[in-house]
Design an enzyme around this catalytic site. Structure first.
Site, PDB file in Angstrom:
ATOM      1  N   ASP A  48      13.498 -22.962  55.611  1.00  0.00           N
ATOM      2  CA  ASP A  48      13.888 -22.351  54.336  1.00  0.00           C
ATOM      3  C   ASP A  48      15.360 -22.619  54.058  1.00  0.00           C
ATOM      4  O   ASP A  48      16.242 -22.167  54.791  1.00  0.00           O
ATOM      5  CB  ASP A  48      13.644 -20.837  54.407  1.00  0.00           C
ATOM      6  CG  ASP A  48      14.059 -20.132  53.121  1.00  0.00           C
ATOM      7  OD1 ASP A  48      13.169 -19.871  52.292  1.00  0.00           O
ATOM      8  OD2 ASP A  48      15.263 -19.848  52.948  1.00  0.00           O
ATOM      9  N   TYR A  53      23.089 -23.106  49.566  1.00  0.00           N
ATOM     10  CA  TYR A  53      23.469 -23.208  50.983  1.00  0.00           C
ATOM     11  C   TYR A  53      24.225 -24.505  51.249  1.00  0.00           C
ATOM     12  O   TYR A  53      24.863 -24.655  52.288  1.00  0.00           O
ATOM     13  CB  TYR A  53      22.240 -23.164  51.902  1.00  0.00           C
ATOM     14  CG  TYR A  53      21.403 -21.910  51.839  1.00  0.00           C
ATOM     15  CD1 TYR A  53      21.811 -20.783  51.127  1.00  0.00           C
ATOM     16  CD2 TYR A  53      20.170 -21.852  52.486  1.00  0.00           C
ATOM     17  CE1 TYR A  53      21.018 -19.653  51.064  1.00  0.00           C
ATOM     18  CE2 TYR A  53      19.373 -20.713  52.436  1.00  0.00           C
ATOM     19  CZ  TYR A  53      19.794 -19.622  51.715  1.00  0.00           C
ATOM     20  OH  TYR A  53      19.006 -18.503  51.658  1.00  0.00           O
ATOM     21  N   LYS A  78      15.545 -23.318  46.815  1.00  0.00           N
ATOM     22  CA  LYS A  78      15.676 -22.345  45.724  1.00  0.00           C
ATOM     23  C   LYS A  78      16.632 -22.864  44.651  1.00  0.00           C
ATOM     24  O   LYS A  78      17.621 -23.529  44.978  1.00  0.00           O
ATOM     25  CB  LYS A  78      16.225 -21.012  46.268  1.00  0.00           C
ATOM     26  CG  LYS A  78      15.501 -20.514  47.515  1.00  0.00           C
ATOM     27  CD  LYS A  78      16.141 -19.256  48.099  1.00  0.00           C
ATOM     28  CE  LYS A  78      15.591 -18.943  49.468  1.00  0.00           C
ATOM     29  NZ  LYS A  78      16.225 -19.735  50.540  1.00  0.00           N
ATOM     30  N   HIS A 111      16.277 -18.053  42.997  1.00  0.00           N
ATOM     31  CA  HIS A 111      17.048 -17.394  44.060  1.00  0.00           C
ATOM     32  C   HIS A 111      17.356 -15.919  43.761  1.00  0.00           C
ATOM     33  O   HIS A 111      17.269 -15.069  44.643  1.00  0.00           O
ATOM     34  CB  HIS A 111      18.343 -18.180  44.313  1.00  0.00           C
ATOM     35  CG  HIS A 111      18.864 -18.027  45.704  1.00  0.00           C
ATOM     36  ND1 HIS A 111      19.502 -19.047  46.378  1.00  0.00           N
ATOM     37  CD2 HIS A 111      18.840 -16.978  46.564  1.00  0.00           C
ATOM     38  CE1 HIS A 111      19.845 -18.615  47.592  1.00  0.00           C
ATOM     39  NE2 HIS A 111      19.462 -17.380  47.711  1.00  0.00           N
TER      40      HIS A 111
END
Length: 278
Positions: A48, A53, A78, A111
């Site tokens: 994930d 990120y 996401k 998200h």
């Protein structure tokens, strides 16, 4: 739920592993590549990540260098808040796919609802298009409360398959979980270990000693037995392996009940109604 490859079946028939590796705050490059490779070697099949990120390239590199067939993997990313809206979401998806080096995705999530912008219904319609076009096997949301989900259900064609939220023994989101079960939405836990904040909790320590397991393993097992997919994050090889070693024991109902009493409805992170970071 008796092996690391055990899956739950989403409401569209797609199988999703109960346990995966989360890579929030894992640095792109060597750190994320090594973490993902370690997880895949241990037997994880679900990874994930998220656009924000900033490690999708490293995740993609690890996948490409592993010898696990693509069809055996379950990869999630996401769309970030700055890319909400129909066209922007479709563009953001292409960027993520290029970074991951994949030609299809297993799960794509919004998200955050970002209610201050009022775009999540429009964003969801972009996910519906990606799903109908066969680019994504399942679509879902992250950090959505009941009223956000209700708005999606009222205004869109497809009910989300997954809702990934903050979930741990101090914040077990019972009302949300019941709503999701009623509508066939699979709940998924991020920060299941409360970033380590529960590892010394006396009730959990006592239960862990009884099973000769760590408190982290007890929490992850509680998640799974509660019917919640979970994605603990770690960069340490021994922790990645330890977090996965939860399929050789089962908590009794009494122990499950004890863990349930730890709930304080205590959110550790941002309230989705207020979080509006772009």
């Amino acid at each position: 739920m008796n092996t690391l490859q055990s899956t739950t079946t989403l409401h569209n028939g797609i199988k999703m592993p109960w346990l995966g590796l989360g890579v929030f705050l894992v640095k792109d490059g060597e750190e994320v590549v090594n973490s993902v490779k370690t997880a895949l070697e241990v037997g994880y099949r679900s990874i994930d990540t998220a656009a924000i990120y900033r490690n999708e390239e490293g995740v993609g590199k690890a996948i490409a260098e592993s010898n696990v067939p693509r069809e055996d993997l379950f990869i999630t990313t996401k769309v970030w808040n700055a890319d909400q809206g129909y066209e922007a979401t479709l563009e953001a998806f292409e960027v993520s796919m290029e970074k991951l080096g994949l030609d299809y995705l297993d799960l794509y999530l919004i998200h955050w609802p970002l209610p201050s912008q009022g775009k999540y219904v429009e964003t969801w319609k972009a996910l519906e298009k990606l799903y109908k076009d066969g680019r994504v096997r399942a679509i879902g949301v992250s950090n959505f409360k009941v009223h956000h989900l209700e708005e999606i259900i009222a205004n869109c064609e497809i009910i989300p398959m997954v809702n990934q939220v903050e979930y741990h023994p101090r914040f077990n989101q019972q009302e949300l979980h019941e709503f999701c079960k009623k509508h066939g939405i699979q709940l998924e836990a991020w920060s299941p270990l409360m970033q380590g904040g529960l590892l010394e909790e006396p009730t959990l320590v006592e239960i862990a000693d009884k099973y000769n397991k760590s408190t982290a393993q007890v929490i992850i097992r509680w998640d799974i037995q509660t019917g919640v997919v979970t994605i603990p994050k770690s960069t340490k090889a021994h922790r990645i392996a330890e977090n996965a070693d939860v399929f050789d024991f089962e908590l009794t109902q009494e122990d499950m009940d004890k863990i349930n009493t730890l709930n304080l409805d205590q959110r550790q992170f941002a309230d989705p109604d207020e979080f509006d970071k772009i």
